[in-house]
Design a protein around this motif. Structure first.
Motif, PDB file in Angstrom:
ATOM      1  N   ALA A  97     -44.534 -52.100  -0.897  1.00 24.22           N
ATOM      2  CA  ALA A  97     -43.822 -53.341  -1.237  1.00 24.22           C
ATOM      3  C   ALA A  97     -43.702 -53.501  -2.759  1.00 24.22           C
ATOM      4  N   GLN A  98     -44.748 -53.128  -3.486  1.00 25.76           N
ATOM      5  CA  GLN A  98     -44.693 -53.253  -4.957  1.00 25.76           C
ATOM      6  C   GLN A  98     -43.607 -52.350  -5.541  1.00 25.76           C
ATOM      7  N   ALA A  99     -43.538 -51.124  -5.007  1.00 28.28           N
ATOM      8  CA  ALA A  99     -42.533 -50.176  -5.523  1.00 28.28           C
ATOM      9  C   ALA A  99     -41.120 -50.659  -5.174  1.00 28.28           C
ATOM     10  N   LEU A 100     -40.938 -51.081  -3.918  1.00 27.88           N
ATOM     11  CA  LEU A 100     -39.613 -51.569  -3.509  1.00 27.88           C
ATOM     12  C   LEU A 100     -39.229 -52.807  -4.318  1.00 27.88           C
ATOM     13  N   ALA A 101     -40.202 -53.706  -4.534  1.00 23.78           N
ATOM     14  CA  ALA A 101     -39.915 -54.953  -5.262  1.00 23.78           C
ATOM     15  C   ALA A 101     -39.438 -54.647  -6.679  1.00 23.78           C
ATOM     16  N   ALA A 102     -40.094 -53.689  -7.322  1.00 24.02           N
ATOM     17  CA  ALA A 102     -39.716 -53.368  -8.711  1.00 24.02           C
ATOM     18  C   ALA A 102     -38.266 -52.865  -8.776  1.00 24.02           C
ATOM     19  N   ALA A 103     -37.905 -52.009  -7.826  1.00 31.35           N
ATOM     20  CA  ALA A 103     -36.534 -51.462  -7.835  1.00 31.35           C
ATOM     21  C   ALA A 103     -35.522 -52.542  -7.454  1.00 31.35           C
ATOM     22  N   ILE A 104     -35.888 -53.402  -6.497  1.00 33.86           N
ATOM     23  CA  ILE A 104     -34.943 -54.426  -6.020  1.00 33.86           C
ATOM     24  C   ILE A 104     -34.755 -55.519  -7.079  1.00 33.86           C
ATOM     25  N   GLN A 105     -35.849 -55.864  -7.770  1.00 26.78           N
ATOM     26  CA  GLN A 105     -35.780 -56.892  -8.824  1.00 26.78           C
ATOM     27  C   GLN A 105     -34.692 -56.541  -9.830  1.00 26.78           C
ATOM     28  N   ALA A 106     -34.639 -55.278 -10.189  1.00 28.80           N
ATOM     29  CA  ALA A 106     -33.667 -54.838 -11.203  1.00 28.80           C
ATOM     30  C   ALA A 106     -32.231 -54.994 -10.710  1.00 28.80           C
ATOM     31  N   GLU A 107     -32.039 -55.057  -9.396  1.00 29.13           N
ATOM     32  CA  GLU A 107     -30.691 -55.199  -8.827  1.00 29.13           C
ATOM     33  C   GLU A 107     -30.251 -56.659  -8.742  1.00 29.13           C
ATOM     34  N   ALA A 108     -31.213 -57.591  -8.787  1.00 26.02           N
ATOM     35  CA  ALA A 108     -30.926 -59.032  -8.659  1.00 26.02           C
ATOM     36  C   ALA A 108     -29.957 -59.326  -7.505  1.00 26.02           C
ATOM     37  N   PRO A 109     -30.347 -58.964  -6.257  1.00 24.47           N
ATOM     38  CA  PRO A 109     -29.425 -59.169  -5.135  1.00 24.47           C
ATOM     39  C   PRO A 109     -29.367 -60.631  -4.679  1.00 24.47           C
ATOM     40  N   LYS A 196     -21.062 -40.546  -3.127  1.00 27.59           N
ATOM     41  CA  LYS A 196     -21.647 -41.842  -3.499  1.00 27.59           C
ATOM     42  C   LYS A 196     -22.978 -41.627  -4.224  1.00 27.59           C
ATOM     43  N   GLU A 197     -23.277 -42.526  -5.121  1.00 26.22           N
ATOM     44  CA  GLU A 197     -24.462 -42.370  -5.982  1.00 26.22           C
ATOM     45  C   GLU A 197     -25.769 -42.648  -5.210  1.00 26.22           C
ATOM     46  N   ILE A 198     -26.734 -41.748  -5.367  1.00 32.45           N
ATOM     47  CA  ILE A 198     -28.115 -42.052  -4.960  1.00 32.45           C
ATOM     48  C   ILE A 198     -28.963 -41.871  -6.217  1.00 32.45           C
ATOM     49  N   ARG A 199     -29.385 -42.978  -6.788  1.00 35.04           N
ATOM     50  CA  ARG A 199     -30.139 -42.912  -8.043  1.00 35.04           C
ATOM     51  C   ARG A 199     -31.622 -42.690  -7.716  1.00 35.04           C
ATOM     52  N   GLN A 200     -32.216 -41.718  -8.369  1.00 35.51           N
ATOM     53  CA  GLN A 200     -33.638 -41.430  -8.128  1.00 35.51           C
ATOM     54  C   GLN A 200     -34.490 -42.184  -9.145  1.00 35.51           C
ATOM     55  N   VAL A 201     -35.540 -42.829  -8.637  1.00 37.62           N
ATOM     56  CA  VAL A 201     -36.432 -43.613  -9.483  1.00 37.62           C
ATOM     57  C   VAL A 201     -37.843 -43.050  -9.328  1.00 37.62           C
ATOM     58  N   GLY A 202     -38.523 -42.814 -10.442  1.00 36.35           N
ATOM     59  CA  GLY A 202     -39.886 -42.286 -10.403  1.00 36.35           C
ATOM     60  C   GLY A 202     -40.913 -43.405 -10.578  1.00 36.35           C
ATOM     61  N   PHE A 203     -42.162 -43.062 -10.359  1.00 38.87           N
ATOM     62  CA  PHE A 203     -43.233 -44.064 -10.463  1.00 38.87           C
ATOM     63  C   PHE A 203     -43.239 -44.703 -11.851  1.00 38.87           C
ATOM     64  N   GLY A 204     -43.041 -43.871 -12.883  1.00 39.87           N
ATOM     65  CA  GLY A 204     -43.080 -44.368 -14.261  1.00 39.87           C
ATOM     66  C   GLY A 204     -41.963 -45.361 -14.584  1.00 39.87           C
ATOM     67  N   ASP A 205     -40.880 -45.328 -13.799  1.00 39.63           N
ATOM     68  CA  ASP A 205     -39.754 -46.240 -14.055  1.00 39.63           C
ATOM     69  C   ASP A 205     -40.017 -47.640 -13.508  1.00 39.63           C
ATOM     70  N   LEU A 206     -41.026 -47.748 -12.641  1.00 39.82           N
ATOM     71  CA  LEU A 206     -41.186 -48.995 -11.893  1.00 39.82           C
ATOM     72  C   LEU A 206     -41.978 -50.067 -12.647  1.00 39.82           C
ATOM     73  N   GLY A 207     -42.808 -49.644 -13.589  1.00 45.26           N
ATOM     74  CA  GLY A 207     -43.615 -50.608 -14.326  1.00 45.26           C
ATOM     75  C   GLY A 207     -44.713 -51.234 -13.481  1.00 45.26           C
ATOM     76  N   ILE A 208     -45.227 -50.490 -12.486  1.00 49.83           N
ATOM     77  CA  ILE A 208     -46.337 -50.999 -11.674  1.00 49.83           C
ATOM     78  C   ILE A 208     -47.532 -50.053 -11.825  1.00 49.83           C
ATOM     79  N   GLU A 209     -48.707 -50.539 -11.403  1.00 49.14           N
ATOM     80  CA  GLU A 209     -49.894 -49.680 -11.451  1.00 49.14           C
ATOM     81  C   GLU A 209     -50.312 -49.337 -10.045  1.00 49.14           C
ATOM     82  N   ARG A 210     -50.856 -48.147  -9.861  1.00 51.20           N
ATOM     83  CA  ARG A 210     -51.332 -47.780  -8.541  1.00 51.20           C
ATOM     84  C   ARG A 210     -52.810 -48.106  -8.444  1.00 51.20           C
ATOM     85  N   GLY A 211     -53.171 -49.117  -7.648  1.00 55.29           N
ATOM     86  CA  GLY A 211     -54.574 -49.466  -7.446  1.00 55.29           C
ATOM     87  C   GLY A 211     -55.139 -48.696  -6.268  1.00 55.29           C
ATOM     88  N   GLU A 212     -56.379 -49.052  -5.871  1.00 57.40           N
ATOM     89  CA  GLU A 212     -56.985 -48.445  -4.692  1.00 57.40           C
ATOM     90  C   GLU A 212     -56.216 -48.893  -3.460  1.00 57.40           C
TER      91      GLU A 212
END
Ligand SMILES: Cc1cc2nc3c(=O)[nH]c(=O)nc-3n(C[C@H](O)[C@H](O)[C@H](O)COP(=O)(O)OP(=O)(O)OC[C@H]3O[C@@H](n4cnc5c(N)ncnc54)[C@H](O)[C@@H]3O)c2cc1C
Length: 252
Positions: A97-109, A196-212
């Protein structure tokens, strides 16, 4: 109107499913776009056809999850975003959810559409976490969605019928499989999807941290086998016996 639909690639429901040593589903087999998410794409496309705008598909998974996005693009979605990174392997529902949220936030849907639960993990936790992380109202179990200016209204499936629930947009809606019959991709759609475009996003692009991991699977047990039913022969007492069975089951 910008509509984001989350899509997950899952093991084919029609294949036999095996488990890994950590109890997760073996994924080296046939994989498909989650059938529940196909319904979400269909609903997103219908809303776009009625109100204009674009449908953006977002998925997190290994590189081959690109195929699931491509299928949605061939149905008619406009573009896709694939979050894929070795650092996200084995993600639990919260990290997903954190990873999806970071990518979706940038889209402002204006609207985020998710399946109610995935075919494989099926925790049903990603959409509510996503809504919370995005600060959006969530409308769950939708069997019908109506958009009206700056509001979204859904018919929310319940055990007895449905509730009508409304929220201002932007909002997140989870859909049931009954919301819409997914369309087949046409040959033209399949051809169009290739460019059609499929943009690839890496962990470093998301601005989140991976916890336990906050969620682990401690064990798996087979469901109890169904017991054979009783056969009531049609003799003079059959009706009374059927009524007795129904009364014991508290059906009547
Ligand atoms: C019991 C259990 C088993 C698991 N088994 C596996 C496994 O076999 N292999 C494995 O790799 N991981 C597994 N996971 C991790 C799991 O895949 C992630 O936590 C998952 O992405 C989110 O959980 P879920 O599938 O339960 O999503 P749910 O909350 O049930 O999904 C609801 C909806 O959220 C959206 N969504 C969920 N995940 C994604 C995603 N990754 N990308 C885009 N949209 C998404 C979809 O629209 C989906 O219909 C498992 C987790 C649990 C708790």
């Amino acid at each position: 109107m910008k509509i984001v639909v989350t899509v997950k690639q899952v093991p084919d429901p029609n294949s036999s499913l095996g488990l890994e040593a950590d109890y997760s589903l073996a994924r080296e087999k046939e994989v498909v776009l989650d059938p529940g998410d196909e319904c979400g794409i269909e609903e997103g496309l219908r809303l776009k056809e009625a109100h204009g705008g674009e449908v953006v598909l977002v998925s997190m998974g290994p590189e081959r999850a690109r195929d699931a996005i491509r299928k949605g693009l061939s149905m008619g979605a406009d573009r896709g975003i694939l979050i894929s990174d070795a650092q996200l392997a084995g993600a639990d529902a919260l990290l997903t959810a954190q990873a999806l949220a970071a990518a979706i936030q940038a889209e402002a849907p204006d609207l985020v559409i998710c399946g109610t639960e995935s075919f494989d993990g099926s925790t049903g936790m990603v959409p509510p976490m996503l809504a919370e992380l995005l600060g959006l109202p969530q409308l769950t179990f939708a069997k019908k969605i109506e958009l009206d200016g700056s509001a979204v209204k859904v018919h929310r499936q319940t055990a007895d019928g449905y509730q009508v629930v409304e929220a201002p947009t932007p909002a997140l809606v989870t859909v049931t499989a009954g919301i819409a019959e997914p369309r087949y991709a046409s040959l033209k759609g399949i051809m169009a999807a290739r460019s059609k475009e499929i943009r690839q996003v890496g962990f470093g692009d998301l601005g989140i941290e991976r916890g336990e991991a906050v969620e682990t699977i401690e064990g798996v047990a087979d469901a109890e086998a169904r017991k054979a039913g009783a056969v009531i022969e049609f003799d003079g007492t059959a009706v009374d016996r059927i009524l007795q069975v129904l009364a014991e089951a508290k059906v009547v």
